[in-house]
Design a protein around this motif. Structure first.
Motif, PDB file in Angstrom:
ATOM      1  N   ILE A  36     -11.419 -12.914  42.235  1.00 43.19           N
ATOM      2  CA  ILE A  36     -10.281 -13.315  41.566  1.00 43.19           C
ATOM      3  C   ILE A  36     -10.072 -12.910  40.542  1.00 43.19           C
ATOM      4  CG2 ILE A  36      -9.410 -15.676  40.827  1.00 43.19           C
ATOM      5  CD1 ILE A  36     -11.181 -16.877  43.216  1.00 43.19           C
ATOM      6  N   ASN A  39      -8.708  -9.394  40.294  1.00 44.15           N
ATOM      7  CA  ASN A  39      -7.232  -9.427  40.704  1.00 44.15           C
ATOM      8  C   ASN A  39      -6.209  -9.978  39.797  1.00 44.15           C
ATOM      9  OD1 ASN A  39      -5.525  -8.676  43.025  1.00 44.15           O
ATOM     10  ND2 ASN A  39      -7.219  -9.422  44.409  1.00 44.15           N
ATOM     11  N   SER A  40      -6.861 -10.962  39.060  1.00 46.09           N
ATOM     12  CA  SER A  40      -5.814 -11.542  38.249  1.00 46.09           C
ATOM     13  C   SER A  40      -5.655 -10.991  36.585  1.00 46.09           C
ATOM     14  CB  SER A  40      -6.411 -13.170  37.845  1.00 46.09           C
ATOM     15  OG  SER A  40      -6.511 -13.788  39.109  1.00 46.09           O
ATOM     16  N   VAL A  54      -3.333 -14.442  45.689  1.00 43.86           N
ATOM     17  CA  VAL A  54      -4.961 -14.305  45.251  1.00 43.86           C
ATOM     18  C   VAL A  54      -5.820 -15.218  46.097  1.00 43.86           C
ATOM     19  CG1 VAL A  54      -6.697 -14.208  43.667  1.00 43.86           C
ATOM     20  CG2 VAL A  54      -4.439 -13.126  43.142  1.00 43.86           C
ATOM     21  N   ARG A  57      -5.843 -14.262  49.997  1.00 47.89           N
ATOM     22  CA  ARG A  57      -6.387 -13.040  49.929  1.00 47.89           C
ATOM     23  C   ARG A  57      -8.037 -13.144  50.044  1.00 47.89           C
ATOM     24  NH1 ARG A  57      -5.102  -8.708  45.849  1.00 47.89           N
ATOM     25  NH2 ARG A  57      -3.231  -8.619  47.170  1.00 47.89           N
ATOM     26  N   TYR A  58      -8.620 -14.150  49.323  1.00 48.02           N
ATOM     27  CA  TYR A  58      -9.949 -14.373  49.222  1.00 48.02           C
ATOM     28  C   TYR A  58     -10.318 -15.737  49.818  1.00 48.02           C
ATOM     29  CZ  TYR A  58      -9.570 -10.263  46.250  1.00 48.02           C
ATOM     30  OH  TYR A  58      -9.424  -9.079  45.771  1.00 48.02           O
ATOM     31  N   VAL A  65      -8.432 -20.717  42.050  1.00 49.32           N
ATOM     32  CA  VAL A  65      -8.137 -19.692  41.303  1.00 49.32           C
ATOM     33  C   VAL A  65      -7.785 -19.903  39.971  1.00 49.32           C
ATOM     34  CG1 VAL A  65      -6.463 -17.574  41.019  1.00 49.32           C
ATOM     35  CG2 VAL A  65      -7.251 -18.222  43.217  1.00 49.32           C
TER      36      VAL A  65
END
Length: 156
Positions: A36, A39-40, A54, A57-58, A65
């Motif tokens: 996370i 990706n962020s 996000v 995706r996870y 998130v």
């Protein structure tokens, strides 16, 4: 939803998170947090995807998130350190108090009462200075845990 918490990872933090993901020797939750955060990341001109992307995706939620991003902004990499467990400070009854309660139940009730009442037991424990204060509901839970009842007849 507008991003409230913006993540800017240093090169060292990014390498550490990538290493933790590659080795896989961390908690699954921590690895998910690493994904996370990576990706962020907005450092070096990266444009992060939306929180919902996000999350999808996870296998997480947008709220998770956001919570991870907030925790990282507040705590930094110490987010991944083991948290100290909190001990219960409200527990008043220990083994000694349990033993006194059982001893009280074995005695006959005071004032020629036909049987013990929960409040009478609580009052006796306070009177004997075994505990400072206790409610009748605490006594009830303790008796239930010990599979006892103040009104049950015992073969003595």
């Amino acid at each position: 939803m507008k991003a409230r918490y913006r993540i800017h990872l240093s090169k060292k933090e990014r390498e550490t998170l990538l290493d933790w993901i590659k080795t896989g020797k961390r908690k699954a939750q921590h690895i998910q947090y690493c994904h996370i955060l990576l990706n962020s990341d907005e450092s070096e001109g990266r444009k992060p995807p939306r929180m919902t992307d996000v999350a999808d995706r996870y296998q997480s939620t947008a709220r998770t998130v956001e919570r991870v991003k907030k925790a990282f902004c507040d705590e930094g990499m110490s987010l991944f350190e083991a948290k100290e467990r909190k001990t219960r400070s409200d527990k008043k009854i220990d083994a000694r108090a349990e033993a006194h309660l059982i001893a009280l139940l074995c005695q006959s009730p005071p004032n020629d009462a036909p049987r013990w009442k929960l409040q009478m037991l609580a009052d006796c424990l306070v009177e004997l200075e075994i505990v400072e204060s206790i409610s009748k509901m605490s006594i009830s839970k303790l008796l239930k845990k010990m599979n006892l009842s103040p009104s049950k007849k015992r073969n003595t």
